[in-house]
Design a protein around this motif. Sequence first.
Motif, short mmCIF file in Angstrom:
data_model
loop_
_atom_site.label_atom_id
_atom_site.label_comp_id
_atom_site.label_asym_id
_atom_site.label_seq_id
_atom_site.Cartn_x
_atom_site.Cartn_y
_atom_site.Cartn_z
N LEU A 3 0.83 -1.20 0.00
CA LEU A 3 0.00 0.00 0.00
C LEU A 3 0.86 1.25 0.00
CD1 LEU A 3 -2.76 1.37 0.17
CD2 LEU A 3 -2.61 1.17 2.68
N PHE A 4 1.94 1.26 0.78
CA PHE A 4 2.83 2.42 0.84
C PHE A 4 3.39 2.72 -0.55
CE2 PHE A 4 7.13 4.10 1.01
CZ PHE A 4 7.01 5.19 1.86
N PHE A 5 3.90 1.71 -1.23
CA PHE A 5 4.52 1.96 -2.53
C PHE A 5 3.48 2.21 -3.62
CE2 PHE A 5 7.88 -0.45 -0.28
CZ PHE A 5 8.89 0.50 -0.38
N PHE A 30 13.19 8.27 -6.59
CA PHE A 30 13.20 7.55 -5.31
C PHE A 30 12.49 6.20 -5.43
CE2 PHE A 30 13.12 12.11 -3.63
CZ PHE A 30 14.51 12.18 -3.62
N LEU A 31 11.42 6.14 -6.25
CA LEU A 31 10.72 4.87 -6.42
C LEU A 31 11.57 3.87 -7.19
CD1 LEU A 31 8.09 3.33 -5.91
CD2 LEU A 31 7.24 4.20 -8.10
N GLN A 32 12.30 4.34 -8.22
CA GLN A 32 13.17 3.40 -8.93
C GLN A 32 14.29 2.92 -8.02
OE1 GLN A 32 16.48 3.36 -10.19
NE2 GLN A 32 17.09 5.26 -9.21
N HIS A 33 14.70 3.75 -7.10
CA HIS A 33 15.70 3.34 -6.11
C HIS A 33 15.16 2.20 -5.25
CE1 HIS A 33 17.96 3.83 -2.24
NE2 HIS A 33 18.97 3.98 -3.06
N ASP A 34 13.90 2.29 -4.88
CA ASP A 34 13.26 1.21 -4.11
C ASP A 34 13.20 -0.09 -4.91
OD1 ASP A 34 12.63 2.89 -1.88
OD2 ASP A 34 10.93 3.69 -2.99
N THR A 35 12.79 0.00 -6.16
CA THR A 35 12.66 -1.20 -6.98
C THR A 35 14.03 -1.78 -7.30
OG1 THR A 35 12.59 0.12 -9.02
CG2 THR A 35 10.50 -0.44 -8.02
N GLY A 36 15.02 -0.92 -7.55
CA GLY A 36 16.36 -1.39 -7.83
C GLY A 36 16.95 -2.17 -6.67
N HIS A 37 16.55 -1.81 -5.45
CA HIS A 37 17.03 -2.51 -4.26
C HIS A 37 16.11 -3.65 -3.84
CE1 HIS A 37 20.66 -0.49 -3.03
NE2 HIS A 37 20.12 0.69 -3.22
N PRO A 81 12.49 -2.15 3.14
CA PRO A 81 11.58 -1.10 2.67
C PRO A 81 11.78 0.17 3.48
CG PRO A 81 10.41 -3.17 2.99
CD PRO A 81 11.77 -3.35 3.60
N ARG A 82 11.81 1.29 2.81
CA ARG A 82 12.19 2.54 3.48
C ARG A 82 11.22 2.97 4.57
NH1 ARG A 82 10.07 7.32 -0.31
NH2 ARG A 82 9.84 6.23 -2.28
N HIS A 83 9.98 2.50 4.52
CA HIS A 83 9.03 2.89 5.56
C HIS A 83 9.35 2.25 6.90
CE1 HIS A 83 7.17 -1.06 4.91
NE2 HIS A 83 7.09 -0.78 3.62
N ASN A 84 10.37 1.36 6.94
CA ASN A 84 10.77 0.73 8.19
C ASN A 84 12.10 1.23 8.74
OD1 ASN A 84 8.49 -0.90 8.45
ND2 ASN A 84 9.38 -2.56 7.23
N ILE A 95 10.23 -3.61 -2.89
CA ILE A 95 8.78 -3.46 -3.01
C ILE A 95 8.06 -4.81 -2.99
CG2 ILE A 95 6.92 -2.64 -4.50
CD1 ILE A 95 8.69 -0.40 -5.42
N PHE A 96 8.57 -5.77 -3.74
CA PHE A 96 7.93 -7.08 -3.81
C PHE A 96 8.81 -8.14 -3.14
CE2 PHE A 96 6.53 -4.74 -7.61
CZ PHE A 96 5.16 -4.75 -7.39
N LYS A 97 8.21 -9.23 -2.76
CA LYS A 97 8.96 -10.31 -2.12
C LYS A 97 9.73 -11.15 -3.13
CE LYS A 97 5.86 -10.75 1.87
NZ LYS A 97 4.99 -11.64 2.67
N LYS A 98 9.36 -11.06 -4.39
CA LYS A 98 10.05 -11.80 -5.44
C LYS A 98 10.93 -10.86 -6.25
CE LYS A 98 8.38 -15.94 -4.74
NZ LYS A 98 9.26 -17.08 -4.37
N SER A 99 12.18 -11.25 -6.46
CA SER A 99 13.11 -10.40 -7.20
C SER A 99 12.62 -10.11 -8.61
CB SER A 99 14.49 -11.08 -7.26
OG SER A 99 15.03 -11.25 -5.98
#
Length: 484
Positions: free
Chosen positions: A172-174, A218-225, A432-435, A228-232
């Motif tokens: 939900l956050f992402f 910033f969102l691409q940074h999240d996905t690159g790391h 995830p950055r929200h943590n 967002i999802f549990k599966k790569s």
Amino acid sequence: MGLRMKDWAEKVKVNGVHEIKRCSKANGKNEINGKAVANGQPQLRQEARDKPMADGRGLPVYSWEEIQKHNLKTDQWLVINRKVYDVTKWADRHPGGSRVLNHYSGEDATDVFLAMHLDQAVVQKYLKHLLIGELAPGEPSQETNKNTQLVEDFRALRKTAEDQKLLEPSLLFFFMHLIQILFLEVCVWFILRSFGNGWLITLLISFLLTVSQAQASFLQHDTGHLSIFKKSRWNHLMHYFVMGHLKGMSAKWWNYRHFQHHAKPNIYPKDPDIDMGPLFVLGESQPVKYGKKKIKYIDYEKQHLYFYVVGLPLLMPVYFNMQSLQVTFLRKEWGLAWISSFYLRYFITYRSYYGIIGTVLLIYLVKLLESPWIALVTQMSHIPMRMSKEENKDWFSTQVLATCNVKQSFFNDWFSGHLNFQIEHHLFPTMPRHNYYKIAPLVRSLCAKHGIDYVNKPMLKAFGDIVRSLKKSGDLWVNAYYYT
């Protein structure tokens, strides 16, 4: 006269391991597997004599002294959880790039391996084919120069993060973050459709598109790391969409560059983010080196001033864009289709208002406006911090000494994409950055226990420290250039 031959089986002990050899006796000469023996004893090959002793499971065992010899681009061994892997031939196929592996060759890579890989079970499928042995029973789990207690304490901290499910994302956050980006793009189209393309309107939509692009960064940074999802696999696909379609840049280029930075932050020359020559000299050793060698591509004494003219506005539209396109075309990667879709979308949306040339100018105006935002956010946590050559420190020390935080607030979190928690991000790249704010007190406590500075400063001071650091490095260059 016929040849007299007699065959028999003989148990031979080689390096502590019993093997059954097929033996024969011909014309009075003993042979084992076709090899001559003297006095009934096999003449072992040099390779067999040099082969390391095996453990109880038959795996060769190695000392750190031997492992550390294999630290070349053409000969790369590394250690993960006491297992020794030869990654030399596989390095070029590594999804994070070959240089990351080379940066850790001859070293214990357990913590960086755990930090950077989301799905350990999938990675193990690749590792099992690269396994060549393990550490000898008497060898420590990491090099002797590393702080064993700190290594154990950090791994306990990681276990706590896993137990508290701090590595699990909130979709939900992402999703809301993506909605924010798309909403701004829709607003721009609606404003143009309703009010035309006058100068004031153009300035307004440029501002809105700048916000959208920065937040997409910033969102691409999240996905690159893989945050967002549990599966790569889903993270990689989302990364192509955000980086390619929403931003018009190469996801693979970002991966190759950024993962090197995370593996060895502020370590020269392994971290590409601190290799800014010939425009800037950073830290303490590089400016002195340039000065003593009388290297003067530009007047580095004034680098803190031209940072405002060159560094801030040109990082995104020139430097990053050129590198991204270079990697895309040289590697002939399929990400080019995603990048093309970004420009196609812009031309479809804005050509009727600005024409082809006007649309190109709009794209680069937005990149020009976004550039200072991203440059300040990404550099405030690293340029003022310690820079050095390779010292082979433990993972925790390597990350904390090279990074600093910016104080938390709702605006700071939003403006920096939560990269104001740079220390926590570097220690747990897939978190995830929200943590971040949840793990931060535990990280601070671990720093206090081991006497490591946990730097946390106001945002404006962090921005100012970039310039002050550049001036300090420039002064070091002046002293070395003119007075040594």
